[in-house]
Design an enzyme around this catalytic site. Sequence first.
Site, PDB file in Angstrom:
ATOM      1  N   LYS A 165       0.803  -1.274   0.010  1.00  0.00           N
ATOM      2  CA  LYS A 165       0.070   0.023  -0.060  1.00  0.00           C
ATOM      3  C   LYS A 165       0.905   1.386   0.058  1.00  0.00           C
ATOM      4  O   LYS A 165       0.558   2.344  -0.677  1.00  0.00           O
ATOM      5  CB  LYS A 165      -0.927  -0.085   1.277  1.00  0.00           C
ATOM      6  CG  LYS A 165      -1.925   1.242   1.367  1.00  0.00           C
ATOM      7  CD  LYS A 165      -2.850   1.495   0.144  1.00  0.00           C
ATOM      8  CE  LYS A 165      -3.872   2.487   0.406  1.00  0.00           C
ATOM      9  NZ  LYS A 165      -3.616   3.724   1.149  1.00  0.00           N
ATOM     10  N   GLU A 172       0.892   7.003  -6.508  1.00  0.00           N
ATOM     11  CA  GLU A 172      -0.156   7.872  -6.282  1.00  0.00           C
ATOM     12  C   GLU A 172       0.300   9.196  -6.405  1.00  0.00           C
ATOM     13  O   GLU A 172      -0.279  10.390  -7.142  1.00  0.00           O
ATOM     14  CB  GLU A 172      -0.984   7.436  -5.183  1.00  0.00           C
ATOM     15  CG  GLU A 172      -2.410   8.347  -4.924  1.00  0.00           C
ATOM     16  CD  GLU A 172      -2.960   7.962  -3.659  1.00  0.00           C
ATOM     17  OE1 GLU A 172      -3.427   7.013  -3.486  1.00  0.00           O
ATOM     18  OE2 GLU A 172      -3.265   8.943  -2.578  1.00  0.00           O
TER      19      GLU A 172
END
Length: 302
Positions: A165, A172
């Site tokens: 993540k 991101e």
Amino acid sequence: MHIGLVGLGKMGGNMRTRMREGGVTVIGYDRNADVSDTESLEALVEQLPTPKVVWVMVPAGGPTHDTITALADLLGEGDLVVDGGNSRWTDDKIHADLLAAKGIGFVDCGVSGGVWGLQNGYALMCGGSTADVAKAQPAFDALRPEGESGFVHAGQQPGAGHFSKMVHNGIEYAVMQAYAEGWELLEATDVVDNVPEVFASWREGTVIRSWLLDLLVTAIEDDTHLDKIRGYADDSGEGRWTVEAAIDNAVPMNVIAASLFARFSSRQDDSPAMKAVAAMRNQFGGHALHTPPPPGGDANPD
Ligand SMILES: O=C(O)[C@H](O)[C@@H](O)[C@H](O)[C@H](O)COP(=O)(O)O
């Protein structure tokens, strides 16, 4: 399946709803009594059938550590804790060891999807033993998006989920920064007539179509020049941890590091480093300096 869910904020609250819609019996606990199903963590644990599975969805760091420490005292042999927060992956081994000392299993689970997860499903990245992941699989199945992807058991070692993540979030940062810089250049010129239309056209057929692009299109449809927003971006730590891990492993991470530093720049009204550059340029070449503007005025060269 029955599950206890600790933390019913904007993520946890929606996850409770999606799990219930997926057939999981959820008992939620939150310090905010208005949203809580039960009055205490102790009461939540008492109400769960054995083996007890508790999903922790509270802010990373101190709140997560305190909750897991409390659960280590309340749960027993064969029970399971899932940390679904944005915890630093290196915290997971500490928590896994703390719980293992009592025979309690641990799964770290990176959760992506934000406020849209309720509708679209949450992408889940898990770390931990196969047996522990299997205990919470009905909850994962209720939360994940429909379709083949959106769930991964990333590794057996604690931290594999949160490490995945973390890297996802580093990517991101960089992807958002690239769209943002392209948008700024289009806005800075008068070459194209309608910038939102250009961005909207990229949503289909192009090599850069993506959900982040969709979200930017929505934002500039509503506020064409983003006049309602200040150019200031916070960060919650994942980008920093990604860059730290890159340094530890001597991995060149030019773009993600630059996108992290761009956020730091966004928080400065005036750049101390650029003052120093201007000062040296003035010293060696007599180049003009800009002085701080008077209140409400413009900065002009002396
Ligand atoms: O995948 C996601 O759903 C997001 O990444 C989510 O986890 C959250 O919005 C970020 O953690 C924000 O991170 P920053 O505050 O560091 O931008």
